[in-house]
Design a protein around this motif. Structure first.
Motif, PDB file in Angstrom:
ATOM      1  N   THR A  87       0.817  -1.226   0.000  1.00 32.17           N
ATOM      2  CA  THR A  87       0.000   0.000   0.000  1.00 32.17           C
ATOM      3  C   THR A  87       0.846   1.270   0.000  1.00 32.17           C
ATOM      4  OG1 THR A  87      -0.145  -0.168   2.408  1.00 32.17           O
ATOM      5  CG2 THR A  87      -2.009  -1.019   1.138  1.00 32.17           C
TER       6      THR A  87
ATOM      7  N   GLY B 117       3.584   1.590  -1.939  1.00 24.43           N
ATOM      8  CA  GLY B 117       4.331   1.613  -3.195  1.00 24.43           C
ATOM      9  C   GLY B 117       5.661   0.904  -3.151  1.00 24.43           C
TER      10      GLY B 117
ATOM     11  N   SER C 241       8.255  -2.593  -9.872  1.00 22.70           N
ATOM     12  CA  SER C 241       7.577  -2.887 -11.141  1.00 22.70           C
ATOM     13  C   SER C 241       7.905  -4.295 -11.637  1.00 22.70           C
ATOM     14  CB  SER C 241       7.986  -1.848 -12.192  1.00 22.70           C
ATOM     15  OG  SER C 241       9.397  -1.851 -12.330  1.00 22.70           O
TER      16      SER C 241
ATOM     17  N   TRP D   7      -2.637  -9.000  -3.520  1.00 17.92           N
ATOM     18  CA  TRP D   7      -3.381  -9.053  -4.794  1.00 17.92           C
ATOM     19  C   TRP D   7      -4.547  -8.050  -4.763  1.00 17.92           C
ATOM     20  CZ3 TRP D   7      -8.519 -11.015  -5.295  1.00 17.92           C
ATOM     21  CH2 TRP D   7      -8.978 -11.110  -6.608  1.00 17.92           C
TER      22      TRP D   7
ATOM     23  N   LEU E 247      -2.943  -4.198  -4.884  1.00 16.83           N
ATOM     24  CA  LEU E 247      -2.144  -3.732  -6.025  1.00 16.83           C
ATOM     25  C   LEU E 247      -3.074  -3.366  -7.186  1.00 16.83           C
ATOM     26  CD1 LEU E 247       0.893  -6.219  -6.080  1.00 16.83           C
ATOM     27  CD2 LEU E 247       0.885  -3.815  -5.379  1.00 16.83           C
ATOM     28  N   PRO E 248      -2.675  -2.384  -7.970  1.00 10.59           N
ATOM     29  CA  PRO E 248      -3.513  -1.998  -9.113  1.00 10.59           C
ATOM     30  C   PRO E 248      -3.745  -3.184 -10.041  1.00 10.59           C
ATOM     31  CG  PRO E 248      -1.732  -0.430  -8.773  1.00 10.59           C
ATOM     32  CD  PRO E 248      -1.448  -1.577  -7.870  1.00 10.59           C
ATOM     33  N   ALA E 249      -4.974  -3.354 -10.469  1.00  9.93           N
ATOM     34  CA  ALA E 249      -5.319  -4.501 -11.310  1.00  9.93           C
ATOM     35  C   ALA E 249      -4.505  -4.484 -12.603  1.00  9.93           C
ATOM     36  CB  ALA E 249      -6.811  -4.475 -11.627  1.00  9.93           C
TER      37      ALA E 249
ATOM     38  N   ALA F 200      -1.379  -4.490 -13.087  1.00 10.79           N
ATOM     39  CA  ALA F 200      -0.059  -3.851 -13.039  1.00 10.79           C
ATOM     40  C   ALA F 200       1.064  -4.846 -12.780  1.00 10.79           C
ATOM     41  CB  ALA F 200      -0.063  -2.764 -11.963  1.00 10.79           C
ATOM     42  N   HIS F 201       0.736  -5.966 -12.170  1.00  8.09           N
ATOM     43  CA  HIS F 201       1.756  -6.963 -11.830  1.00  8.09           C
ATOM     44  C   HIS F 201       1.274  -8.348 -12.240  1.00  8.09           C
ATOM     45  CE1 HIS F 201       4.112  -4.188  -9.243  1.00  8.09           C
ATOM     46  NE2 HIS F 201       2.922  -3.657  -8.980  1.00  8.09           N
TER      47      HIS F 201
END
Lengths: 245, 244
Positions: free
Chosen positions: B38, B40, B44, B121, B124-126, B128-129
């Motif tokens: 949360t 960051g 990446s 899961w 995290l942004p959907a 993005a990973h």
């Protein structure tokens, strides 16, 4: 208070032979030999530091000998497959986790030897602490912890009882209860070995006496051979032996 | 052995503080991983799986300290006399204690890893990973089991909850903290340390090449387990000699 259980155990003697223990060059047990017989209560006496507790720990395999041998029922305690059915022991009233309840403490012990769950309730009843079974041990008085220690010793309905100063912290009623229960167990064929400083108590219900001082057995034999006559009380004979006449 | 194992599990569940300790240790990994995710902290190149393992050190420390203090507590609480009277065979007692504590910790680690994966899961942004391989989180379970085995061994060796907890914390943190001092041994020592093993097994993107164990993640995992076994054997030898 509960009654001693039915007689179901095979007789087993405690035999200590030439037991010697040296710690850091100091001989704490010096060729100690005696036998505690089935069907008899044997009092183990001696001044503080004489080697009583060490001997009891050696019999239970907690401490080990430099030389000699200690057996229960013909073999070392640790070689019995279900040890709590052979020997029950009370060495200290502070041997239970202070945050565990009395019932929890006994459940752990019952599980460790595959004893039925009912043995927990039986032991609590026998020791007269069923009413406080769910109290954390740390909140119990010394007398109650001592009773829990006795429940611990009795939970496996063992052939042999080994008790180190079991009277500590007990009130008069509990001392009488202990006397009756140990006598009953011995009469049923159990071997009872207890250390105590309460000579009047020992004189009342013990059959045999072993006196140890400075790591050596000074006397071992039936209580009747030890005392007798108006001036030969156990106390007088004891002090004659450990302090000189 | 089964009876002794059952008794050791009962020793844990019959003391509320020990149950709470296990529960807190179970929460440590997912909560720290959630915090990282949360704020960051998931890179990446990380997957959801490797992101879920970012709190692994917290979990390892919590379970390790819990195990070490539990084992040493037998002496601190003076319960060892009754324990050894009930189970006089030292090998059975030792084996049951190691198995029970590390077993409970392993179950906690499974729950912990699954909770961490789901939490990370979820936050995290959907898209993005990549998800990565959630099964790789078995590395977390293996590392927790290894650290708790070490904790039990150290606890029984030192007989002191404070000393054993300190040693355990040092054992988990020292390899990473002292990596630069180890020279050519760095890859071997740091690479096989529990926290780094987890990162390698889950494919974490934030591990420098000089900290990767030669031979890969599988070899690192195996080495870590061998070290834990060696410490357990050393603990057994110490325990048998001193209390046997």
């Amino acid at each position: 208070m509960g009654e001693a259980r039915a007689d179901s155990r095979t007789a087993a003697a405690i035999v200590v032979e030439e037991a010697t223990k040296v710690i850091d060059g100091v001989t704490v047990l010096d060729r100690v030999s005696f036998t505690a017989h089935p069907g008899r209560v044997t009092a183990f006496m001696g001044p503080n530091g004489a080697g009583k507790t060490t001997t009891l720990r050696v019999i239970l395999g907690i401490d080990h000998l430099t030389s000699g041998r200690a057996t229960i029922g013909g073999r070392p305690f640790s070689e019995h497959p279900r040890p709590m059915e052979i020997a029950g022991a009370l060495l200290t009233p502070d041997a239970a986790h202070p945050r565990r309840t009395a019932r929890g403490h006994l459940r752990v012990l019952a599980a460790s030897n595959g004893l039925p769950g009912a043995s927990v309730d039986d032991a609590l009843d026998l020791a007269g602490i069923a009413g406080i079974a769910d109290l954390p041990v740390g909140q119990m008085s010394l007398g109650m912890r001592q009773r829990l220690g006795l429940a611990t010793a009795l939970i496996g309905d063992p052939a042999v009882l080994i008790l180190d100063e079991p009277h500590n912290g007990l009130d008069a009623g509990a001392i009488r209860w202990l006397r009756v229960i140990l006598r009953t167990l011995a009469d049923g064929g159990r071997t009872v070995l207890l250390s105590s400083h309460l000579m009047a108590e020992i004189e009342q219900f013990c059959d045999d006496v072993v006196v140890i001082d400075e790591g050596r057995v000074r006397m071992a034999g039936p209580l009747g051979h030890f005392v007798g006559g108006p001036s030969r009380s156990l106390e007088q004979r004891y002090f004659d032996m450990v302090e000189g006449p | 052995m089964t009876a002794a194992l059952r008794a050791e599990v009962l020793k844990i569940v019959t003391v509320r503080g020990q149950v709470i300790g296990a529960a807190l240790a179970t929460l440590a990994l997912p909560l720290v991983s959630l915090l990282v995710a949360t704020t960051g902290g998931v890179g990446s190149g990380d997957t959801v799986t490797s992101g879920a393992a970012t709190g692994a050190i917290a979990g390892l420390l919590a379970f390790g300290v819990w195990a070490a203090t539990l084992a040493a507590g037998e002496y601190a609480q003076q319960t060892i006399v009754v324990s050894l009277t009930a189970v006089p065979r030292r090998s059975v007692f030792y084996g049951a204690k190691v198995a029970a504590i590390s077993g409970v910790a392993a179950v906690g680690a499974v729950i912990s890893a699954m909770a961490a994966w789901l939490m990370v899961w979820a936050v995290l942004p959907a898209g993005a990973h990549d998800l990565g391989d959630p099964a790789a989180l078995i590395g977390v379970v293996a590392a927790v089991a290894a650290v708790t085995v070490i904790g039990v061994a150290v606890g029984l060796m030192t007989r002191s909850p404070a000393a054993s907890a300190s040693i355990l914390v040092a054992a988990v943190l020292f390899p990473n903290a002292s990596g630069g001092l180890l020279g050519g041994l760095e890859r071997w020592v740091v690479g096989a340390s529990p926290g780094t093993v987890i990162t390698q097994v889950v494919g974490g993107a934030q591990l420098a090449d000089n900290r990767m164990f030669p031979g890969g993640a599988g070899a690192a995992l195996l080495t870590m387990l061998m070290v834990a076994t060696a410490v357990a054997l050393a603990g057994a030898v110490t325990f048998f000699r001193r209390d046997g």
